[in-house]
Design a protein around this motif. Structure first.
Motif, PDB file in Angstrom:
ATOM      1  N   HIS A 674     -42.411 -24.630  -0.401  1.00 33.01           N
ATOM      2  CA  HIS A 674     -41.260 -25.250   0.250  1.00 33.01           C
ATOM      3  C   HIS A 674     -41.493 -26.750   0.341  1.00 33.01           C
ATOM      4  O   HIS A 674     -42.596 -27.204   0.673  1.00 33.01           O
ATOM      5  N   GLU A 676     -39.290 -30.538   1.535  1.00 36.56           N
ATOM      6  CA  GLU A 676     -38.051 -31.140   2.017  1.00 36.56           C
ATOM      7  C   GLU A 676     -38.253 -32.603   2.344  1.00 36.56           C
ATOM      8  O   GLU A 676     -39.366 -33.049   2.715  1.00 36.56           O
ATOM      9  N   VAL A 690     -36.043 -27.589  -0.782  1.00 36.59           N
ATOM     10  CA  VAL A 690     -36.104 -26.603  -1.854  1.00 36.59           C
ATOM     11  C   VAL A 690     -37.083 -25.512  -1.448  1.00 36.59           C
ATOM     12  O   VAL A 690     -38.142 -25.787  -0.869  1.00 36.59           O
ATOM     13  N   ASP A 691     -36.718 -24.262  -1.722  1.00 37.73           N
ATOM     14  CA  ASP A 691     -37.540 -23.122  -1.358  1.00 37.73           C
ATOM     15  C   ASP A 691     -37.758 -22.265  -2.603  1.00 37.73           C
ATOM     16  O   ASP A 691     -36.789 -21.829  -3.236  1.00 37.73           O
ATOM     17  N   TYR A 692     -39.035 -22.032  -2.944  1.00 41.07           N
ATOM     18  CA  TYR A 692     -39.371 -21.256  -4.153  1.00 41.07           C
ATOM     19  C   TYR A 692     -40.236 -20.062  -3.779  1.00 41.07           C
ATOM     20  O   TYR A 692     -41.154 -20.170  -2.955  1.00 41.07           O
ATOM     21  N   ALA A 710     -35.704 -20.516  -7.124  1.00 42.31           N
ATOM     22  CA  ALA A 710     -35.779 -21.736  -6.316  1.00 42.31           C
ATOM     23  C   ALA A 710     -34.379 -22.045  -5.803  1.00 42.31           C
ATOM     24  O   ALA A 710     -33.419 -22.085  -6.574  1.00 42.31           O
ATOM     25  N   VAL A 712     -31.942 -24.605  -3.247  1.00 41.65           N
ATOM     26  CA  VAL A 712     -31.848 -25.922  -2.628  1.00 41.65           C
ATOM     27  C   VAL A 712     -30.767 -25.896  -1.555  1.00 41.65           C
ATOM     28  O   VAL A 712     -29.652 -25.442  -1.800  1.00 41.65           O
ATOM     29  N   ASN A 736     -27.735 -22.975  -0.912  1.00 37.40           N
ATOM     30  CA  ASN A 736     -27.749 -22.687  -2.358  1.00 37.40           C
ATOM     31  C   ASN A 736     -26.910 -23.726  -3.096  1.00 37.40           C
ATOM     32  O   ASN A 736     -25.946 -23.408  -3.812  1.00 37.40           O
ATOM     33  N   LYS A 740     -27.169 -20.968  -7.502  1.00 37.07           N
ATOM     34  CA  LYS A 740     -28.075 -20.082  -8.234  1.00 37.07           C
ATOM     35  C   LYS A 740     -27.666 -18.627  -8.031  1.00 37.07           C
ATOM     36  O   LYS A 740     -27.399 -18.191  -6.916  1.00 37.07           O
TER      37      LYS A 740
END
Length: 776
Positions: A674, A676, A690-692, A710, A712, A736, A740
């Motif tokens: 993560h 930011e 962003v979170d992956y 991922a 955003v 999002n 995505k």
């Protein structure tokens, strides 16, 4: 809406990176109630996004209510903590509040292996069919949360929980002193989302004070036909009486949400991410498909309309591709009264009692049962009623070098769970609304009363030795489960008890310099058996329960962790590692598709080894600009094959081996990242994050998985100073942001040994919301 999204994305990036927007620090973050708050962060953490648990002997982080406030209005605190290391959060909606889809895991431990408290009040395991508590989104409105404390290990010893093999999440409500006056907000956004919030506070900051709030939200589903709505009412008061402080809390929630269709990989390939249940507007199509399924023999029901034929209308290929409507209905009342009293100069008593009542129904239009009205479907429910009462407290003695605490918790929980079927009115008119509680069933398949009595105690000593602090203690509990049928229906009845009076906790911290601190800890925890027909030993058949009961062992875990914290003016962060040995894993294997709801197969199947590293840090660059990043590597593997022993029709032993040894634990991504960028100075604020997460398996043999993704999110806000108690805020949120398409939740209908399974939920596409906040 597209123009609004583009504006948000462009401006949020500029706000997060340009020094031209320099202004003061954010205002008036809510504080946790003095009687309930976790240990306060030191002054250098006052404006931090994440507080990294300075002085704690275990891995722990804290998020303030201010961080939750920058999310879209009404967002679950579970979604907000996804930025923390080893936190895997999933939900099919933008707010993280849609309970059928909401999942959280910590270090590979799933939601029903974690502990959850609100101001110390136990919330149970917060699973969808919760038998011993309620979800945080029903227990408190987001605006009234002061802080969220996450322990990734087995958690604080004083947590009221008997299932926290993994970590704990402790939520703390705001002190009314930060809510004096009148606060209001209104939100509008994607899918006709409307939300309003109103809170009024009275009293004085240091004297008697109280607030009451109401929030109502409604939204259309982002795909298909249906709505999701919730009403929340909260109230809290604190009354100092000399040296004694009384506090009280009340919450009422009425939640109704129509469900999204559970998908498989094959369905996503054939039908797409936007495929959904037959909603109320497609009742005729649902009847047609159910007729065809009966004619084909797919549903096992008596055909009622042979003229419908045996060919499904395109693109449907299976009876399970879509069902007629589904919903989750929950009504909860939660109340608590507490007392904090110094008994002597160094002796403090804390005591709190609570009451929780719940009524719930989960509905599904099932084609596997006919209505007596001649409709080839019936409305199937799983029904829940909770009536639990409890009390917990502690006695703390500050003896200088030693800080000794003794605490205890008792709860008596009456829980009823039933499976019922209700008739649709006719082939052209359902005559029933899935968003309302159902009455007058034509058939009760099973109806079980459960009673669970819990007693837990703990002892903890914090020993100060110069720059070192040693924490030593243990907890123990006894949990008695009783299941008694009103209508047996093939479901399990009987008694189980879990008893473990000594579960040791030990830890140490050492401060090398004012900035650098090391910590290490060990914890051993036992998990009590669940009392429900849909989880744990009682979800098995009676024959299965009777066979396994003499050999059944409670799940246990040993957690070892160590790390370093660094805390300075411009940077603070943590680097940690852990090993967890999990034994006596209790495996419940679904034996049918979810809508059929057959009894599970159940047994102890060995252990799990979890090992990983976690890193997180925040860099404050000045002028209101900060950068946050976290990374975790989690290697969670099964240690044993699953060996299933059964008998064939002739009574011969049959041994089946499922090759799970060395396989990765389901719903356990190896990599979580993560990052930011945040800006907050003067009137302008914003954040881009962003979170992956990497690949996740949804079978025990790892032959089926969903890919990494991922996502955003972005926030942009502006404060207008109009001379009121607080500036007027206009806030835009996009979830999002880049639209995505992905699988959000896995395991909605459990996990299987191998093969594709209808247990996935698609994630919401881009959603945009605008909120206006005022404070008088």
């Amino acid at each position: 809406m597209r123009l609004l999204t583009a504006l948000l994305a462009t401006t949020a990036f500029a706000a997060a990176t340009s020094p031209a927007f320099a202004a003061p620090e954010p205002q008036d973050a809510p504080a946790a109630a003095a009687s309930d708050a976790a240990a306060p962060a030191d002054d250098s953490d006052a404006n931090a996004i994440v507080v990294y648990g300075t002085g704690k002997t275990r891995q722990v982080q804290e998020l303030s209510g201010a961080d939750l406030a920058i999310q879209a209005a009404g967002t679950s605190p579970l979604r907000a903590i996804a930025k923390l290391p080893s936190v895997n959060f999933q939900s099919a909606d933008a707010f993280g509040t849609y309970e059928w889809s909401t999942r959280i895991t910590l270090r590979g431990f799933n939601q029903n292996q974690l502990g959850f408290n609100l101001d110390g009040i136990p919330l149970g395991d917060m699973s969808y069919g919760n038998y011993n508590g309620l979800h945080i989104s029903r227990a408190i409105t987001a605006e009234n949360i002061g802080s969220t404390v996450v322990s990734q290990g087995s958690g604080a010893i004083d947590t009221q929980s008997t299932n926290n093999l993994g970590g704990t999440l402790n939520f703390y409500s705001i002190d009314p002193r930060s809510a004096l006056g009148l606060d209001a907000s209104g939100t509008y956004g994607s899918n006709n989302t409307w939300r309003g919030f109103l809170r009024g506070g009275i009293g004085s900051e240091s004297g008697a004070r109280a607030f009451a709030s109401v929030a109502y939200a409604t939204t259309d589903k982002w795909k298909g036909d249906g709505k999701q709505r919730q009403l929340n009412v909260n109230a809290k008061g604190i009354v100092p009486l000399g040296s004694v402080t009384l506090d009280g809390y009340f919450s009422y929630s009425d939640r109704a949400e129509q469900d999204y269709q559970d998908l498989s990989l094959d369905m996503i390939k054939r039908l797409g991410y936007d495929w959904d249940n037959f909603g109320p507007g497609k009742y005729a199509l649902a009847v047609q498909v159910a007729d065809i399924a009966a004619n084909r023999g797919d549903s096992g029901t008596t055909p009622l309309n042979p003229a419908a034929g045996t060919v499904y209308p395109a693109p449907i290929k299976s009876i399970d591709d879509a069902y007629y409507d589904a919903s989750g209905l929950r009504r909860d009342t939660l109340a608590a009264v507490g007392l904090t009293a110094p008994l002597a100069s160094a002796l403090t008593l804390k005591l709190k009692t609570y009451l929780h009542k719940n009524s719930g129904q989960g509905t599904w239009g099932t084609p596997y049962v006919n209505s007596p009205t001649g409709v080839p479907m019936a409305l199937r429910t799983t029904e829940y009623d909770i009536n639990r009462k409890g009390v917990f407290g502690s006695l703390n003695a500050d003896l200088g070098m030693n800080n000794l605490t003794i605490g205890a918790w008792y709860e008596n929980n009456d829980f009823n769970q039933a499976r019922r079927f209700y008739a649709y009115a006719s082939r052209t008119n359902p005559g029933r609304d899935h968003l309302k509680f159902q009455h007058d069933p034509f058939f009760t398949q099973w109806d079980i009363d459960f009673n669970t009595k819990t007693f837990q105690y703990y002892v903890e000593d914090q020993i100060k030795l110069g720059d070192a602090t040693i924490s030593l203690g243990w907890k123990g509990f006894k949990v008695d489960n009783h299941a008694r049928p009103i209508v047996a229906g093939g479901r399990t009845q009987g008694d189980l008890s879990t008893k473990d009076w000594f579960q040791p906790h030990a830890g140490v911290t050492y401060r090398f310099t004012p900035e650098i601190e090391a910590f290490a800890g060990f914890t051993q925890v036992t998990r009590a058996f669940a009392s429900a027909t849909t989880a744990g030993p009682f979800s098995s058949s009676q024959a299965g329960f009777d066979a396994i009961k003499p050999f059944l062992k409670p799940e246990q875990s040993d957690t070892y962790e160590a790390g370093l914290r660094y805390n300075s003016g411009i940077f603070h962060g943590v680097l940690a590692g852990y090993i967890v040995n999990f034994r006596n894993r209790l495996l419940a294997i679904p034996t049918s598709v979810g809508i059929v709801g057959a009894a599970n197969a159940l047994q102890n199947v060995g252990g799990v080894r979890s090992a990983g590293i976690e890193a997180s840090g925040e860099l404050r660059l000045g002028h209101g600009l900060s950068v946050l990043a976290s990374y975790s590597y989690n290697d969670n593997t099964y240690r044993n094959d699953v060996v299933i022993r059964t008998k064939d029709a002739q009574g011969n032993d049959v041994v089946t081996t499922i090759p799970t040894a060395g396989k990765t634990v389901t719903d356990s991504p190896k990599h979580l990242v993560h990052g930011e960028i945040s800006y907050d100075q003067g009137p302008l604020y914003g954040r881009v994050g962003v979170d992956y997460m990497s690949k996740r398996y949804f079978t025990y043999t790892n032959d089926q998985s969903v890919p990494g993704r991922a996502l955003v999110d972005a926030t942009l806000g502006y404060r207008f100073d109009l001379g009121m108690r607080k500036p007027v805020e206009l806030q835009l949120n996009a979830t999002n942001l880049f639209d995505k398409r992905y699988v959000a939740t896995i395991g909605s209908n459990g996990f299987g040994n191998s093969g594709d399974n209808q247990t996935l939920l698609a994630g919401a596409p881009r959603q945009v919301f605008a909120t206006v906040k005022v404070g008088f």
